[in-house]
Design a protein around this motif. Sequence first.
Motif, PDB file in Angstrom:
ATOM      1  N   LYS A  34      35.943  48.081  36.539  1.00  0.00           N
ATOM      2  CA  LYS A  34      35.907  49.495  36.145  1.00  0.00           C
ATOM      3  C   LYS A  34      34.846  50.297  36.888  1.00  0.00           C
ATOM      4  O   LYS A  34      34.846  51.525  36.844  1.00  0.00           O
ATOM      5  N   ASP A  35      33.939  49.617  37.582  1.00  0.00           N
ATOM      6  CA  ASP A  35      32.871  50.320  38.291  1.00  0.00           C
ATOM      7  C   ASP A  35      32.806  49.789  39.715  1.00  0.00           C
ATOM      8  O   ASP A  35      33.833  49.544  40.325  1.00  0.00           O
ATOM      9  N   ALA A 127      44.075  50.631  32.731  1.00  0.00           N
ATOM     10  CA  ALA A 127      43.864  52.080  32.774  1.00  0.00           C
ATOM     11  C   ALA A 127      43.054  52.369  34.029  1.00  0.00           C
ATOM     12  O   ALA A 127      41.848  52.126  34.079  1.00  0.00           O
ATOM     13  N   LEU A 128      43.722  52.852  35.066  1.00  0.00           N
ATOM     14  CA  LEU A 128      43.080  53.071  36.355  1.00  0.00           C
ATOM     15  C   LEU A 128      42.099  54.246  36.278  1.00  0.00           C
ATOM     16  O   LEU A 128      42.292  55.184  35.508  1.00  0.00           O
ATOM     17  N   ASN A 129      41.052  54.204  37.082  1.00  0.00           N
ATOM     18  CA  ASN A 129      40.054  55.276  37.056  1.00  0.00           C
ATOM     19  C   ASN A 129      39.888  55.932  38.423  1.00  0.00           C
ATOM     20  O   ASN A 129      40.692  55.711  39.329  1.00  0.00           O
ATOM     21  N   GLU A 130      38.815  56.718  38.566  1.00  0.00           N
ATOM     22  CA  GLU A 130      38.625  57.526  39.780  1.00  0.00           C
ATOM     23  C   GLU A 130      38.367  56.703  41.029  1.00  0.00           C
ATOM     24  O   GLU A 130      38.502  57.207  42.155  1.00  0.00           O
ATOM     25  N   ASN A 136      47.357  59.234  41.888  1.00  0.00           N
ATOM     26  CA  ASN A 136      48.536  59.717  41.170  1.00  0.00           C
ATOM     27  C   ASN A 136      49.020  58.755  40.090  1.00  0.00           C
ATOM     28  O   ASN A 136      49.898  59.102  39.298  1.00  0.00           O
ATOM     29  N   ILE A 137      48.473  57.568  40.085  1.00  0.00           N
ATOM     30  CA  ILE A 137      48.893  56.562  39.106  1.00  0.00           C
ATOM     31  C   ILE A 137      47.753  56.331  38.115  1.00  0.00           C
ATOM     32  O   ILE A 137      46.626  56.030  38.517  1.00  0.00           O
TER      33      ILE A 137
END
Length: 480
Positions: A34-35, A127-130, A136-137
């Motif tokens: 996530k990071d 849950a994809l992040n920046e 777009n997904i």
Amino acid sequence: MENFDVCVLGGGPAGYVSALKSAINGLSVAIIEKDRFGGTCLNRGCIPTKILYSKAKYLSRLKAPEHGFIVDEFSFNYGEIIDYKDEVVLTLTGGVEKLLKARKVKIFYGFGRVAGSDDNGFRLGIALNEYSADKNIEEAQISAKNLIIATGSSPLMISSFNIDHKSIITSDEALSLREIPKSLIIIGGGVIGCEFANIFSEFGSNVKIIELLPSILSTEDAEISKFTRKAFKSRNIDITNGAEVDSIAPAAANGKAAVTLKSGEIFEADKVIVSIGRRLNIAGLGLEDTGIKMTERGRIKVDSRNETSIKGAYACGDIIDGPMLAHKASFDGIIAADNIAGINREKNYDVLPWSIYTNPPIGTVGLKEGDDGLPLNYNTGRFSYAANGMALAMEEKEGFLKVLVEEKSKKIIGATGVGADIPELIAEIASHMHYGGTIFDIESTIHSHPTLSEIVPESALDSIGEAIHKFNSRAAKKHR
């Protein structure tokens, strides 16, 4: 839905190492982070603190130059030091990502959750992040035959401590301060607290440590704790032991945060660092629906192969029993990856070294005096840095190395010390211990002269009174 042999949850020292090892073993691998890669150690722990530690040590040399040198004036720009720290961290995290891509590991940036499992493996939702390449997904689903959970830990938060990440901070924010606080209170005299006390005091902070237990570094050898306390006192680091914090109030009109003890005493400082422990990052992973069992301490229960109560699901690092150390986490990851690949391996933490970067640093491996598990009959060998030629040449005469030896077999069962480069000396002892070495194995290993490493055979042989460069009353009694 993409399917993989292995999916790794978490990209810290346990996660990315297990992913790389699985790929090396010929398996298809996905990793969810996530990071940035590297976890706490690389981003907010081991590496950043050692960069600041090295700068603090250099500063100590400027303030007290070696014989023959005079330093009239000097200054430092702490903001530039932080910039360098960030540069190094970015280089290393980017290097991990490049390694993963080179090994064909599929990277997913986001928060992963176990959505279900069956005889074919595990389904995961992400849950994809920046950080994700495709903006777009927002979500992705994958499946994997095997799962490695390696989500690590975060600083422990206590509501009454009112951590506002401004005047009351954790170790995470302490590493990003761009100005040195004039006054600093550190809650907790463990490893993290003492390392920050060492750094900030050297840069000019008026530091106070408040520790609940009777001594700082309470898990270390009593001699080490006493040595460090004395060293801190010589640098005007104030230590209050046996004190329980009742509450912490954020900065008031005077700009200072206030720490109130259960005794009623109140202390104020520009910043307060809370370093009293860490919490496990297991919330929201969906583990409660998998049937994975937990220990009484709330960690994930695993066997000697790091497999959980669910076949094909493994766990590594901080979230399982054992010390919260980056190298232990990486070792865990390798054990899990090899077992998934059919290479039968069992973990053993008996020879697990660790270091604390105060000035001088501390190093330990194996058993310490006072530990449970010590044999009834053991000897100790001790050798001082002040008796080593290289230490004197380097003007690093403060410190000692102590070796614990099983009396009958003469096998090394532990070592601890404090002094220049002591973590490197401990590494040699760990190698001997790993292969069941005795003090005579160390004696028969030729050490280059002059080096600090000569302290190793001297301390080992002192356990039987045969150190060459130390007179010992036990020398008349041969133990061979």
